[in-house]
Write a protein that holds these residues in place. Structure first.
Motif, PDB file in Angstrom:
ATOM      1  N   UNK A 164     -36.466  94.395 -26.248  1.00  0.00           N
ATOM      2  CA  UNK A 164     -36.551  93.329 -25.631  1.00  0.00           C
ATOM      3  C   UNK A 164     -35.114  92.882 -24.708  1.00  0.00           C
ATOM      4  N   UNK A 165     -35.210  92.605 -23.658  1.00  0.00           N
ATOM      5  CA  UNK A 165     -34.351  91.976 -22.722  1.00  0.00           C
ATOM      6  C   UNK A 165     -34.447  90.605 -22.283  1.00  0.00           C
ATOM      7  N   UNK A 166     -33.299  89.944 -22.039  1.00  0.00           N
ATOM      8  CA  UNK A 166     -33.062  88.407 -21.526  1.00  0.00           C
ATOM      9  C   UNK A 166     -33.209  88.222 -19.964  1.00  0.00           C
ATOM     10  N   UNK A 167     -34.181  87.991 -19.336  1.00  0.00           N
ATOM     11  CA  UNK A 167     -33.668  88.273 -17.831  1.00  0.00           C
ATOM     12  C   UNK A 167     -33.824  86.431 -17.183  1.00  0.00           C
ATOM     13  N   UNK A 168     -33.343  86.543 -16.070  1.00  0.00           N
ATOM     14  CA  UNK A 168     -33.589  85.145 -15.501  1.00  0.00           C
ATOM     15  C   UNK A 168     -34.246  85.261 -13.894  1.00  0.00           C
ATOM     16  N   UNK A 169     -34.926  84.429 -13.600  1.00  0.00           N
ATOM     17  CA  UNK A 169     -35.637  84.570 -12.433  1.00  0.00           C
ATOM     18  C   UNK A 169     -36.026  83.385 -11.793  1.00  0.00           C
ATOM     19  N   UNK A 170     -36.056  83.096 -10.250  1.00  0.00           N
ATOM     20  CA  UNK A 170     -36.420  81.809  -9.731  1.00  0.00           C
ATOM     21  C   UNK A 170     -37.900  81.776  -9.795  1.00  0.00           C
ATOM     22  N   UNK A 171     -38.499  80.413 -10.027  1.00  0.00           N
ATOM     23  CA  UNK A 171     -39.994  80.345 -10.103  1.00  0.00           C
ATOM     24  C   UNK A 171     -40.575  80.260  -8.619  1.00  0.00           C
ATOM     25  N   UNK A 172     -39.845  80.134  -7.710  1.00  0.00           N
ATOM     26  CA  UNK A 172     -40.512  79.934  -6.197  1.00  0.00           C
ATOM     27  C   UNK A 172     -40.546  81.544  -5.424  1.00  0.00           C
ATOM     28  N   UNK A 173     -41.512  82.058  -6.266  1.00  0.00           N
ATOM     29  CA  UNK A 173     -41.696  83.502  -5.536  1.00  0.00           C
ATOM     30  C   UNK A 173     -43.003  83.776  -5.941  1.00  0.00           C
ATOM     31  N   UNK A 174     -43.597  84.639  -5.150  1.00  0.00           N
ATOM     32  CA  UNK A 174     -44.926  85.194  -5.251  1.00  0.00           C
ATOM     33  C   UNK A 174     -45.230  85.684  -6.499  1.00  0.00           C
ATOM     34  N   UNK A 175     -46.476  85.765  -6.967  1.00  0.00           N
ATOM     35  CA  UNK A 175     -46.618  86.544  -8.340  1.00  0.00           C
ATOM     36  C   UNK A 175     -46.724  85.555  -9.632  1.00  0.00           C
ATOM     37  N   UNK A 176     -46.269  84.579  -9.535  1.00  0.00           N
ATOM     38  CA  UNK A 176     -46.172  83.419 -10.448  1.00  0.00           C
ATOM     39  C   UNK A 176     -47.279  82.498 -10.264  1.00  0.00           C
ATOM     40  N   UNK A 177     -48.419  82.507 -11.412  1.00  0.00           N
ATOM     41  CA  UNK A 177     -49.380  81.526 -11.627  1.00  0.00           C
ATOM     42  C   UNK A 177     -49.234  80.502 -12.843  1.00  0.00           C
ATOM     43  N   UNK A 178     -48.886  79.242 -12.376  1.00  0.00           N
ATOM     44  CA  UNK A 178     -48.750  78.302 -13.617  1.00  0.00           C
ATOM     45  C   UNK A 178     -49.935  77.423 -13.714  1.00  0.00           C
ATOM     46  N   UNK A 179     -50.535  77.197 -14.950  1.00  0.00           N
ATOM     47  CA  UNK A 179     -51.463  76.501 -15.167  1.00  0.00           C
ATOM     48  C   UNK A 179     -51.383  75.642 -16.392  1.00  0.00           C
ATOM     49  N   UNK A 180     -51.328  74.209 -16.171  1.00  0.00           N
ATOM     50  CA  UNK A 180     -51.011  73.594 -17.160  1.00  0.00           C
ATOM     51  C   UNK A 180     -52.282  73.509 -18.333  1.00  0.00           C
ATOM     52  N   UNK A 181     -51.796  73.343 -19.749  1.00  0.00           N
ATOM     53  CA  UNK A 181     -52.759  73.188 -20.704  1.00  0.00           C
ATOM     54  C   UNK A 181     -53.069  71.882 -21.235  1.00  0.00           C
ATOM     55  N   UNK A 182     -53.986  71.430 -21.439  1.00  0.00           N
ATOM     56  CA  UNK A 182     -54.690  69.977 -21.862  1.00  0.00           C
ATOM     57  C   UNK A 182     -54.625  69.959 -23.444  1.00  0.00           C
ATOM     58  N   UNK A 183     -53.699  68.986 -23.888  1.00  0.00           N
ATOM     59  CA  UNK A 183     -53.766  69.045 -25.285  1.00  0.00           C
ATOM     60  C   UNK A 183     -54.520  68.095 -26.024  1.00  0.00           C
ATOM     61  N   UNK A 184     -54.527  68.111 -27.295  1.00  0.00           N
ATOM     62  CA  UNK A 184     -55.211  66.861 -28.193  1.00  0.00           C
ATOM     63  C   UNK A 184     -54.815  65.590 -28.065  1.00  0.00           C
ATOM     64  N   UNK A 185     -53.677  65.327 -27.522  1.00  0.00           N
ATOM     65  CA  UNK A 185     -53.202  63.985 -27.176  1.00  0.00           C
ATOM     66  C   UNK A 185     -53.514  63.693 -25.846  1.00  0.00           C
ATOM     67  N   UNK A 186     -54.023  64.242 -25.260  1.00  0.00           N
ATOM     68  CA  UNK A 186     -54.674  64.056 -23.857  1.00  0.00           C
ATOM     69  C   UNK A 186     -53.744  64.214 -22.456  1.00  0.00           C
TER      70      UNK A 186
END
Lengths: 362, 394
Positions: B186-208
């Motif tokens: 396992x390696x520990x890396x850093x990268x910027x989030x504003x680049x192609x190939x990253x798809x972020x989807x919020x997860x709705x929880x029981x608290x709404x």
């Protein structure tokens, strides 16, 4: 562990090595089997007094070292590890506190040096029924005489000075009574934990008051409670460590039982509770040393958390040892019995939970 | 650069108080920081900028990297003075609690100079790419893989339970760089989030609500200079980061939520002796309050005992479990105190406090799952502190 001064560390180390060498659990077992009248080993007590432990909270001008309650707690914690039976708590802590807080110069000059050198055993006589209820007192002080019945008086048979709560003209207060007064009748209580205690009947025994009334009584009791809690901390730690060692050596199903997660998580729970207990006990002792307004609340917290923890650990000690833990040959039973007696002393968890909430106004 | 601060506690207290009086917009007193993703007001921006420039959002971090350079004692005084006027710390988030302290220990000088000052000024928000659908409690079984492409890695896979990923600028991420070993791959890396190939989807929880996201990576790039520590040595760094996470969580959970004695007085009432009228409930409230009190004393003791810069130790595992259980018990008791007033979901039929307690009760269930579940924490205590062995493999 609190941050200790160099002197406190040295004191703790000295007590620790004395306890291991001179007062292992076998000493308590021997004392129990000898049906000792005193319920402690006199030679050991003389040793302790000689090392100055009975004078730790007594001012220097009255023969003590004025070393404070946190220091006294360190001693009691180490003694608690091996369940050492001694009058230190009853005399050097509880009764000495009553004299320090409520005694006149004359009373202090007479009694404190004797308590500090261990030649006089003094104790508190507070409880009257099956539960600790220091605000409900039937014993009376009228015209210089005490009349009433006290029970569960720690070291009640060994003590020569009794410090008795009674109702006088100005309400509840503490009174000094000599144990050899013709109006005092004592009956030994034989307790499960083998420690010394007695029932005491007062029939017009001569008494002199300490100052401060109920406020002093509460402060004295809080000092005793914090002391018991410190002793319980040592006992519970030792019971836990013995049990943990056993989990690492006892083999069943081809592996040490300490590899089973069901037992590991119970051990983790005990460790957690012991850490919380230590924080509460040390905070209570430190609050007494600085005369903090939070002392009463912290003492009730400490006595409750410590009571619950020692209760749990001593029960788990028996359970996790299995059959061997049920035998008298094993030490587990001594810790189990001591836990119940110490919980009851100066108020059990129910008493202190109620008190804690009352202090906070609910 | 900041003015020199005094080592003398009372002088430092005066200095801190003066500085706060000058820079803290009084309109913000007793308010809370804006929720993630909400635009800041002018006051909020100015307070954040002032604290960021002073380095006092991260008071004990070295001044060389934009921290406050204060001692623990001074930081405690600063916290008291901030609390005194109801001033929140505007510098927060994952960068402060977990990533910053970890990078200070394991980062190269260049990495520290690049990232730490921007965290200290809250210019960059970080998210944590750790958990995966198949790697929860057994985190080291993670599969998200990074391929070596010379001067950079290419990352593909999935992460889940990423707090604030939709607002994050950068991600610190655990990736698999060797499939033949578990922990050592396992390696520990850093990268910027504003680049192609990253798809972020919020997860709705029981608290709404949706505090967490899942992230899907397709050929995401991380530069070689953004590898923290040696290749395949990321697990050690991750464990350290999780210690920081646990300690920040434990300090937080136990003391949030309703003031139960007051809530009970309001909803249940008192009897003629002044005790809460429901004695069974009262006892359980006292038990909970005592547990919280003992935890607070333990946190204070552990701060006092910490000598030097050893940082949070394995004992923080105790505090995480006690903290989350206190928080959850408090939420449970709060609902019991409310009775049927504690069953509302939304609308005008309930007060905002009542509705908040219901949502808090549900949201709080996560506390014994995230940051290493209660069971994992107990494993850590049994194995690392108590020295109990792993079970024999059948």
């Amino acid at each position: 562990m609190a941050v200790l001064s160099e002197e406190q560390s040295m004191l703790r180390d000295a007590v620790r090595s004395w306890v291991q060498e001179k007062s292992p659990v076998t000493a308590l077992r021997k004392m129990r089997d000898s049906a000792s009248e005193l319920c402690y080993d006199l030679a050991a007590w003389n040793d302790m007094a000689q090392m100055g432990w009975a004078g730790v909270i007594i001012p220097e001008e009255y023969g003590g070292s004025d070393f404070g309650y946190l220091s006294m707690g360190l001693i009691l914690e180490e003694l608690g590890r091996t369940l050492t039976a001694s009058p230190l708590l009853a005399s050097g802590l509880a009764a000495a506190s009553a004299l320090v807080l409520g005694g006149s110069h004359t009373q202090k000059s007479l009694w404190l040096p004797q308590i500090a050198e261990g030649s006089t055993i003094a104790t508190l006589a507070i409880d009257e029924g099956s539960r600790h209820a220091p605000d409900k007192v039937s014993t009376t002080f009228i015209a210089g005489k005490i009349t009433g019945n006290k029970t569960f008086v720690l070291e009640g048979m060994a003590a020569s000075l009794l410090i008795v709560s009674a109702k006088g003209a100005d309400g509840i207060g503490l009174y000094l009574v000599k144990a050899n007064d013709p109006g005092v009748k004592r009956t030994k209580l034989s307790l499960a934990d083998s420690r010394g205690a007695g029932d005491i009947e007062f029939n017009g025994a001569a008494a002199e008051p300490l100052a401060g009334g109920e406020a002093t009584l509460e402060k004295v009791l809080d000092r005793a409670r914090a002391g018991v809690a410190a002793e319980m901390l040592g006992s519970a730690l030792q019971a836990f460590e013995i049990t943990l060692d056993y989990l690492k050596v006892r083999v069943q199903f081809g592996q040490v039982i300490g590899s089973f997660q069901a037992l590991q998580h119970r051990a983790a729970k005990m460790f957690t509770d012991l850490e919380l207990s230590r924080s509460a006990v040390e905070a209570a002792l430190a609050a007494i040393d600085t005369d903090s307004p939070e002392a009463a609340q912290l003492v009730s917290l400490a006595k409750t958390i410590m009571g619950d923890t020692f209760h749990l650990v001593s029960n788990e000690m028996v359970q996790m040892h299995g059959g061997i833990g049920m035998t008298d040959a094993h030490d587990a039973g001594f810790y189990l019995k001591r836990a119940r007696a110490a919980e009851a002393a100066f108020g059990n968890q129910a008493f202190h939970r109620d008190r804690y909430a009352k202090i906070l106004g609910y | 650069m900041s003015d020199p601060v005094s080592n003398e506690p009372s002088l430092f207290r005066d200095q801190a108080r003066d500085w706060i009086n000058t820079h803290f917009p009084s309109r913000l007193a007793w308010t809370v920081p804006a929720a993630a993703g909400v635009a800041l007001t002018e006051d909020q921006l100015s307070w954040r900028a002032a604290m960021g420039a002073k380095g006092w959002g991260v008071p004990t971090w070295p001044a060389a990297y934009g921290g406050g350079g204060l001692s623990e004692a001074q930081a405690a005084i600063l916290a008291q003075e901030l609390a005194q006027v109801g001033a929140y710390n505007p510098i927060g988030g994952m960068g402060i609690m977990m990533f910053g302290p970890t990078l200070l220990e394991y980062g190269t000088e260049a990495q520290k100079l690049e990232h730490i000052p921007r965290i200290a000024k809250a210019e960059v928000q970080w998210c944590q790419g750790f958990s995966e659908p198949g790697a929860g409690s057994d985190l080291a079984s993670l599969q998200c893989k990074a391929e070596d492409k010379g001067d950079h890695f290419v990352i593909s896979g999935q992460k889940i339970w990423t707090s604030g990923a939709q607002y994050a600028d950068w991600c610190f991420c655990l990736v698999r760089t060797d499939t033949s070993k578990k922990h050592e791959g396992i390696s520990f890396v850093l990268f910027p989030m504003d680049q192609p190939g990253i798809d972020v989807r919020p997860i709705s929880l029981i608290a709404g609500n949706s505090p967490f996201c899942e992230m899907f990576f397709t050929d995401v790039k991380a530069a070689k200079k953004d590898l923290v520590g040696p290749l395949n040595a990321g697990w050690t760094i991750a464990k350290r980061l999780l210690q920081f996470e646990r300690s920040s969580i434990s300090g937080r959970d136990a003391f949030v939520g309703a003031h139960l004695p007051q809530l009970a007085r309001d909803y249940v009432g008192s009897d003629e002796t002044g005790r809460l009228a429901d004695h069974d409930l009262r006892t359980r409230i006292i038990r909970l309050e005592m547990q919280a009190h003992a935890l607070k004393l333990t946190a204070a003791r552990s701060r006092l005992e910490a000598t030097g810069n050893e940082g949070p130790s394995a004992t923080t595992s105790i505090m995480k479990n006690v903290g989350s259980s206190v928080m959850q018990m408090r939420a449970e008791l709060a609902l019991e105190i409310l009775g049927n007033r504690g069953l509302g979901w939304n609308g005008d039929g309930f007060t905002s406090t009542e509705l908040g307690l219901v949502r808090g009760w549900l949201g709080g269930k996560a506390a014994s799952i995230y940051g290493g579940s209660q069971e994992i924490q107990s494993n850590i205590v049994s194995k690392r502190i108590l020295g109990l062995p792993d079970p024999a493999r059948a």
